[in-house]
Design a protein around this motif. Structure first.
Motif, PDB file in Angstrom:
ATOM      1  N   GLU A  81       8.573 -23.001 -18.400  1.00 29.92           N
ATOM      2  CA  GLU A  81       8.816 -22.859 -16.960  1.00 29.92           C
ATOM      3  C   GLU A  81       9.679 -21.644 -16.628  1.00 29.92           C
ATOM      4  O   GLU A  81       9.849 -21.303 -15.459  1.00 29.92           O
ATOM      5  CB  GLU A  81       9.493 -24.132 -16.430  1.00 29.92           C
ATOM      6  N   SER A  82      10.252 -21.018 -17.639  1.00 32.64           N
ATOM      7  CA  SER A  82      11.109 -19.856 -17.425  1.00 32.64           C
ATOM      8  C   SER A  82      10.931 -18.903 -18.594  1.00 32.64           C
ATOM      9  O   SER A  82      10.388 -19.274 -19.646  1.00 32.64           O
ATOM     10  CB  SER A  82      12.579 -20.276 -17.328  1.00 32.64           C
ATOM     11  N   LEU A  83      11.418 -17.668 -18.424  1.00 25.11           N
ATOM     12  CA  LEU A  83      11.346 -16.717 -19.537  1.00 25.11           C
ATOM     13  C   LEU A  83      12.202 -17.179 -20.707  1.00 25.11           C
ATOM     14  O   LEU A  83      11.873 -16.918 -21.868  1.00 25.11           O
ATOM     15  CB  LEU A  83      11.772 -15.323 -19.072  1.00 25.11           C
ATOM     16  N   GLU A  84      13.311 -17.863 -20.409  1.00 27.39           N
ATOM     17  CA  GLU A  84      14.149 -18.395 -21.491  1.00 27.39           C
ATOM     18  C   GLU A  84      13.342 -19.384 -22.336  1.00 27.39           C
ATOM     19  O   GLU A  84      13.398 -19.363 -23.570  1.00 27.39           O
ATOM     20  CB  GLU A  84      15.397 -19.080 -20.918  1.00 27.39           C
ATOM     21  N   GLU A  85      12.568 -20.257 -21.682  1.00 29.76           N
ATOM     22  CA  GLU A  85      11.746 -21.217 -22.419  1.00 29.76           C
ATOM     23  C   GLU A  85      10.617 -20.500 -23.165  1.00 29.76           C
ATOM     24  O   GLU A  85      10.243 -20.903 -24.272  1.00 29.76           O
ATOM     25  CB  GLU A  85      11.182 -22.264 -21.462  1.00 29.76           C
ATOM     26  N   TYR A  86      10.073 -19.461 -22.562  1.00 28.63           N
ATOM     27  CA  TYR A  86       9.041 -18.654 -23.232  1.00 28.63           C
ATOM     28  C   TYR A  86       9.592 -18.101 -24.544  1.00 28.63           C
ATOM     29  O   TYR A  86       8.964 -18.238 -25.604  1.00 28.63           O
ATOM     30  CB  TYR A  86       8.615 -17.524 -22.292  1.00 28.63           C
ATOM     31  N   PHE A  87      10.775 -17.495 -24.482  1.00 29.85           N
ATOM     32  CA  PHE A  87      11.334 -16.879 -25.693  1.00 29.85           C
ATOM     33  C   PHE A  87      11.845 -17.914 -26.693  1.00 29.85           C
ATOM     34  O   PHE A  87      11.968 -17.612 -27.881  1.00 29.85           O
ATOM     35  CB  PHE A  87      12.425 -15.875 -25.316  1.00 29.85           C
ATOM     36  N   GLN A  88      12.123 -19.134 -26.237  1.00 32.36           N
ATOM     37  CA  GLN A  88      12.482 -20.194 -27.179  1.00 32.36           C
ATOM     38  C   GLN A  88      11.325 -20.482 -28.128  1.00 32.36           C
ATOM     39  O   GLN A  88      11.535 -20.812 -29.293  1.00 32.36           O
ATOM     40  CB  GLN A  88      12.861 -21.470 -26.424  1.00 32.36           C
ATOM     41  N   LEU A  89      10.103 -20.358 -27.632  1.00 32.50           N
ATOM     42  CA  LEU A  89       8.932 -20.560 -28.487  1.00 32.50           C
ATOM     43  C   LEU A  89       8.765 -19.419 -29.480  1.00 32.50           C
ATOM     44  O   LEU A  89       8.077 -19.560 -30.493  1.00 32.50           O
ATOM     45  CB  LEU A  89       7.674 -20.674 -27.620  1.00 32.50           C
ATOM     46  N   CYS A  90       9.400 -18.291 -29.204  1.00 29.15           N
ATOM     47  CA  CYS A  90       9.292 -17.105 -30.068  1.00 29.15           C
ATOM     48  C   CYS A  90      10.390 -17.051 -31.126  1.00 29.15           C
ATOM     49  O   CYS A  90      10.139 -16.664 -32.266  1.00 29.15           O
ATOM     50  CB  CYS A  90       9.379 -15.831 -29.231  1.00 29.15           C
ATOM     51  N   ARG A  91      11.604 -17.440 -30.754  1.00 31.14           N
ATOM     52  CA  ARG A  91      12.735 -17.162 -31.640  1.00 31.14           C
ATOM     53  C   ARG A  91      13.835 -18.210 -31.587  1.00 31.14           C
ATOM     54  O   ARG A  91      14.907 -18.003 -32.132  1.00 31.14           O
ATOM     55  CB  ARG A  91      13.318 -15.792 -31.296  1.00 31.14           C
ATOM     56  N   GLY A  92      13.616 -19.333 -30.965  1.00 27.02           N
ATOM     57  CA  GLY A  92      14.638 -20.371 -30.889  1.00 27.02           C
ATOM     58  C   GLY A  92      14.550 -21.351 -32.048  1.00 27.02           C
ATOM     59  O   GLY A  92      13.798 -21.154 -33.010  1.00 27.02           O
ATOM     60  N   LYS A  93      15.278 -22.452 -31.923  1.00 26.65           N
ATOM     61  CA  LYS A  93      15.294 -23.473 -32.974  1.00 26.65           C
ATOM     62  C   LYS A  93      13.902 -24.017 -33.236  1.00 26.65           C
ATOM     63  O   LYS A  93      13.537 -24.313 -34.376  1.00 26.65           O
ATOM     64  CB  LYS A  93      16.244 -24.604 -32.576  1.00 26.65           C
ATOM     65  N   ASN A  94      13.102 -24.154 -32.179  1.00 24.15           N
ATOM     66  CA  ASN A  94      11.756 -24.714 -32.304  1.00 24.15           C
ATOM     67  C   ASN A  94      10.673 -23.634 -32.237  1.00 24.15           C
ATOM     68  O   ASN A  94       9.566 -23.880 -31.767  1.00 24.15           O
ATOM     69  CB  ASN A  94      11.525 -25.754 -31.207  1.00 24.15           C
ATOM     70  N   ALA A  95      11.014 -22.455 -32.693  1.00 27.76           N
ATOM     71  CA  ALA A  95      10.061 -21.343 -32.648  1.00 27.76           C
ATOM     72  C   ALA A  95       8.810 -21.673 -33.452  1.00 27.76           C
ATOM     73  O   ALA A  95       8.866 -22.358 -34.483  1.00 27.76           O
ATOM     74  CB  ALA A  95      10.714 -20.080 -33.194  1.00 27.76           C
ATOM     75  N   LEU A  96       7.690 -21.174 -32.982  1.00 28.10           N
ATOM     76  CA  LEU A  96       6.436 -21.367 -33.699  1.00 28.10           C
ATOM     77  C   LEU A  96       6.466 -20.621 -35.028  1.00 28.10           C
ATOM     78  O   LEU A  96       7.146 -19.607 -35.174  1.00 28.10           O
ATOM     79  CB  LEU A  96       5.266 -20.861 -32.856  1.00 28.10           C
ATOM     80  N   GLU A  97       5.710 -21.129 -35.975  1.00 32.36           N
ATOM     81  CA  GLU A  97       5.562 -20.438 -37.254  1.00 32.36           C
ATOM     82  C   GLU A  97       4.965 -19.061 -37.013  1.00 32.36           C
ATOM     83  O   GLU A  97       4.193 -18.841 -36.077  1.00 32.36           O
ATOM     84  CB  GLU A  97       4.652 -21.247 -38.174  1.00 32.36           C
ATOM     85  N   MET A  98       5.316 -18.132 -37.874  1.00 32.23           N
ATOM     86  CA  MET A  98       4.822 -16.760 -37.766  1.00 32.23           C
ATOM     87  C   MET A  98       4.055 -16.403 -39.036  1.00 32.23           C
ATOM     88  O   MET A  98       4.476 -16.748 -40.137  1.00 32.23           O
ATOM     89  CB  MET A  98       6.012 -15.816 -37.595  1.00 32.23           C
ATOM     90  N   THR A  99       2.928 -15.749 -38.888  1.00 31.33           N
ATOM     91  CA  THR A  99       2.208 -15.296 -40.067  1.00 31.33           C
ATOM     92  C   THR A  99       1.438 -14.023 -39.721  1.00 31.33           C
ATOM     93  O   THR A  99       1.406 -13.590 -38.575  1.00 31.33           O
ATOM     94  CB  THR A  99       1.259 -16.390 -40.606  1.00 31.33           C
ATOM     95  N   LYS A 100       0.806 -13.436 -40.738  1.00 31.33           N
ATOM     96  CA  LYS A 100       0.148 -12.145 -40.567  1.00 31.33           C
ATOM     97  C   LYS A 100      -1.179 -12.300 -39.819  1.00 31.33           C
ATOM     98  O   LYS A 100      -1.912 -13.257 -40.017  1.00 31.33           O
ATOM     99  CB  LYS A 100      -0.089 -11.488 -41.923  1.00 31.33           C
ATOM    100  N   TRP A 101      -1.460 -11.332 -38.972  1.00 28.50           N
ATOM    101  CA  TRP A 101      -2.680 -11.276 -38.171  1.00 28.50           C
ATOM    102  C   TRP A 101      -3.780 -10.666 -39.033  1.00 28.50           C
ATOM    103  O   TRP A 101      -3.773  -9.479 -39.330  1.00 28.50           O
ATOM    104  CB  TRP A 101      -2.401 -10.436 -36.932  1.00 28.50           C
ATOM    105  N   PHE A 102      -4.697 -11.522 -39.503  1.00 28.32           N
ATOM    106  CA  PHE A 102      -5.760 -11.112 -40.407  1.00 28.32           C
ATOM    107  C   PHE A 102      -5.146 -10.384 -41.610  1.00 28.32           C
ATOM    108  O   PHE A 102      -4.183 -10.872 -42.189  1.00 28.32           O
ATOM    109  CB  PHE A 102      -6.813 -10.291 -39.657  1.00 28.32           C
ATOM    110  N   ASN A 103      -5.640  -9.219 -41.982  1.00 24.89           N
ATOM    111  CA  ASN A 103      -5.070  -8.518 -43.145  1.00 24.89           C
ATOM    112  C   ASN A 103      -4.276  -7.295 -42.695  1.00 24.89           C
ATOM    113  O   ASN A 103      -4.400  -6.204 -43.245  1.00 24.89           O
ATOM    114  CB  ASN A 103      -6.164  -8.128 -44.139  1.00 24.89           C
TER     115      ASN A 103
END
Length: 720
Positions: A81-103
């Motif tokens: 609902e806010s940019l703060e919540e948007y960035f929480q999904l990127c780099r907060g405690k509950n951030a999504l897993e990150m992996t490589k885009w194809f090769n």
């Protein structure tokens, strides 16, 4: 006249404006209004670059972090609902897993369906990337979104694919888009018949869209290109650079069906100039059967923005092209005279920077040069006698925080405003501080901190022959994190010892072992722009021999542990598994060449991050290291499943702290990952460490997190 189209132009900005805006917002120095206004201006500059060279391009490509996250929000899989919540999904405690885009070396945020059977609903996210967009609205395609997500409900792929496609079409119709640019590169994966059937049904949803839908694939060939042309789309984009000739072969028999062919003839992943005369001839040949539009093969965000400001050796500048220059290549193909094409491409294919002694050294390699003796079961005993490490040894991956002061002093030195003596004194001071902190924390294996290194690849590039650094050639790796890929243009060798001075000094300050830190040959290649006039395998062996010489110097200096980082070994693998064996053959051999002649008591570590390890476990086991450290926090320890299926007899350090987030994990949170792992991995083989290097974090985060990490190890020792 040939029509031109381009996509994926870098969002970073010539002066890294994107990074400064986003990170300024995180730091509270940039308001939300300033952020959004700044991003809008930056995007306008991007579109002006497109418009100056090509006939058309997509709109709405701009993201605040990652397009896959934006797509998940558009589909209603997550809410912010806010940019703060948007960035929480990127780099907060509950951030999504990150992996490589194809090769590639771009990291994306992985949508996770665990515990969810979502009811998709077209949603306008808090970050509205399509505000004001009507034509060529950029969207991630349904196949790519699902194939790159994780934990899909079993047996629900086809149903979910159709729902994603339906929701994307709903979104496009509700927003009033007139046409769509659909990025769906997952079509280059090896798809089963069942998956193709699901695709055909799901893509039927696009028949509801009243305008053009142009579908773009890239990074490799499409196995069923004829099937792609049969989908209800207006145009198909194919990669004619990285396809090993397979797309081109299929295009000779594919029925156009009245659809445009977006011919990817300009390389979007490497910097070498194209032979524009040959490209124009290819387009003319294709135009006999198709309505052809010339475009780039792969998004341009894999390249620096512009050659303006690049610092390259004499003779190299006229051989390369960055993103803006790739747009110029498209313009020249369409409008340039034969003389202009020949002038632009005059340096294409010519050798540059040949070293006869390096070529001969590679040619004289024998099979025993790739074999380490004795076997691990024998040398591990000697290593423990020398190192005397406790149960659950603790260490870090390599780097420590690169503070503003460190970056400031390093910049002064690079600009010639600080003497070598003063710079060395400063670096030794930072190393001494890092050793003292590690002593106080009670870590078992130390690192020197890498304060002298701007980047784990660029640092070595600056000390090797045949590799050029670019000065201002920044590329995004993930979020706002960017790096400057070097250019491997000639034969590679050391100028001299590269890292001995700093590592030996660090070791002189402590009785604890200090790891020698090297970047492996595959990662140096993967995170550089590699030459194309000789096989990449030969380039890998050249780099490996230079690292082999460096390790020999480590041993002379009394260094007992050497870490050869290979975080890119999975990402560099070909997209199609049928091409894996040949790649991993030379990738594994190049790693083994680095360490094959070390003493039995020298312990060889490697580090890998954010990869699907289960897919490559058989190849990892062939690398013959002694210890491996890997990421495990954002994946919540799921990586353990890969080790449940093999007889893994080496030591392993699972990352128990996600260093890509400022969050400081508790002992309990770290322990949760370890306890699951110990059901599979013997405690005698288990190390405790963070996911990755700590250069991007602050000391205020690092010290308490490492304190918790050491406390965890002590607690585990008491329990075991």
């Amino acid at each position: 006249m040939i029509k031109t189209y381009a996509y994926g132009f870098p969002r970073l900005g010539k002066q890294r404006e994107f990074k400064r805006l986003i990170e300024g917002f995180w730091a509270g120095k940039v308001t939300e209004e300033e952020l959004l206004t700044g991003i809008e201006k930056l995007n306008k500059k991007r579109e002006e670059s497109y418009a100056a060279h090509v006939d058309n391009f997509p709109r709405g490509e701009m993201t605040l972090y990652d397009p896959m996250l934006d797509t998940a929000l558009i589909l209603g899989l997550y809410r912010a609902e806010s940019l703060e919540e948007y960035f929480q999904l990127c780099r907060g405690k509950n951030a999504l897993e990150m992996t490589k885009w194809f090769n590639t070396n771009y990291h994306y945020l992985v949508p996770d369906f665990e515990g969810k059977r979502p009811q998709f609903k077209a949603t306008v996210p808090v970050w509205d990337r399509h505000k004001g967009v009507k034509r060529n609205a950029h969207l991630i395609g349904p196949l790519t979104f699902l194939k790159l997500s994780k934990n899909l409900p079993e047996g629900a792929f086809g149903e979910l694919l159709k729902e994603v496609a339906k929701t994307l079409v709903d979104y496009a119709v509700e927003r009033g888009f007139e046409s769509i640019h659909l990025d769906d590169p997952a079509f280059v994966l090896e798809l089963s018949k069942e998956e193709w059937k699901a695709v055909e049904e799901a893509y039927g949803e696009f028949e509801r869209f009243p305008g053009d839908v142009n579908l773009f694939t890239y990074y490799d060939s499409v196995d069923n290109l004829a099937g792609l042309f049969e989908l209800p789309v207006s145009g198909v984009g194919v990669d004619l650079v990285h396809d090993r000739g397979e797309n081109l072969k299929q295009l000779k028999t594919v029925e156009p069906g009245g659809k445009k062919l977006f011919a990817g003839v300009i390389d979007g992943r490497n910097v070498w100039r194209a032979d524009l005369t040959a490209k124009r001839a290819l387009l003319a040949e294709l135009a006999e059967r198709f309505e052809v539009v010339a475009t780039n093969a792969a998004p341009l965000f894999h390249l620096p923005v512009s050659l303006a400001g690049a610092t390259l050796p004499e003779g190299l500048l006229e051989k390369v092209a960055f993103a803006e220059e790739k747009l110029k290549e498209l313009s020249l193909i369409a409008k340039g005279s034969d003389q202009e094409l020949n002038s632009w491409s005059k340096g294409v294919g010519s050798s540059f920077g040949e070293l006869k002694e390096v070529r001969e050294r590679v040619q004289n390699l024998k099979e025993e040069d790739f074999e380490r003796k004795p076997a691990y079961s024998e040398r591990v005993k000697k290593q423990q006698e020398v190192l005397k490490l406790p149960l659950f040894p603790t260490t870090t991956i390599g780097s420590f925080p690169q503070t503003e002061e460190v970056r400031r002093v390093r910049l002064l030195y690079r600009k010639g405003k600080l003497s070598q003596e003063d710079y060395d004194t400063f670096i030794r001071g930072e190393i001494a501080k890092a050793i003292q902190i590690q002593e106080e924390l009670g870590l078992d294996v130390f690192v020197h901190g890498e304060f002298e290194r701007t980047d784990m690849v660029e640092f070595f590039a600056e000390k090797m022959k045949g590799i050029a650094t670019t000065g201002n050639g920044w590329v995004i790796s993930y979020g706002t994190r960017c790096y400057r890929p070097p250019i491997i243009y000639g034969d590679v060798d050391r100028e001299g010892p590269m890292t001995i001075k700093e590592i030996a000094f660090a070791q002189s300050l402590t009785d604890k072992p200090v790891k020698g830190m090297l970047t492996g040959p595959v990662t140096i290649i993967a995170w550089s722009f590699v030459r194309e006039d000789i096989p990449t395998e030969e380039v890998a062996y050249q780099i490996a021999l230079a690292l082999k010489d460096e390790i020999a110097d480590y041993e002379k200096a009394g260094i007992k542990i050497v870490q050869i980082d290979e975080p890119a070994i999975r990402e560099k693998a070909p997209i199609k598994r049928r091409n894996w064996d040949d790649y991993f053959r030379w990738a594994v051999r190049s790693f083994r060449l680095c360490h094959s002649s070390v003493k039995p008591e020298t312990q060889i570590h490697t580090h890998m991050c954010y990869s699907e390890f289960g897919e490559i476990m058989e190849y990892i086991l062939q690398m013959d290291f002694d210890v491996i450290s890997i990421e495990a926090t954002r994946s919540k320890g799921d990586i353990i499943e890969a080790f449940e299926k093999v007889n893994f007899d080496r030591q392993i350090g699972l990352g128990v702290w996600d260093i890509h987030s400022p969050y400081v994990p508790t002992v309990e949170e770290m322990k949760e990952i370890v306890e699951r792992a110990l059901k599979v991995i013997p405690k005698e083989n288990f190390w405790i460490n963070p996911d990755c290097g700590l250069k991007t974090r602050r000391w205020e985060e690092v010290i308490p997190a490492l304190r918790n990490l050491v406390a965890l190890a002590k607690e585990l020792r008491e329990e075991q």
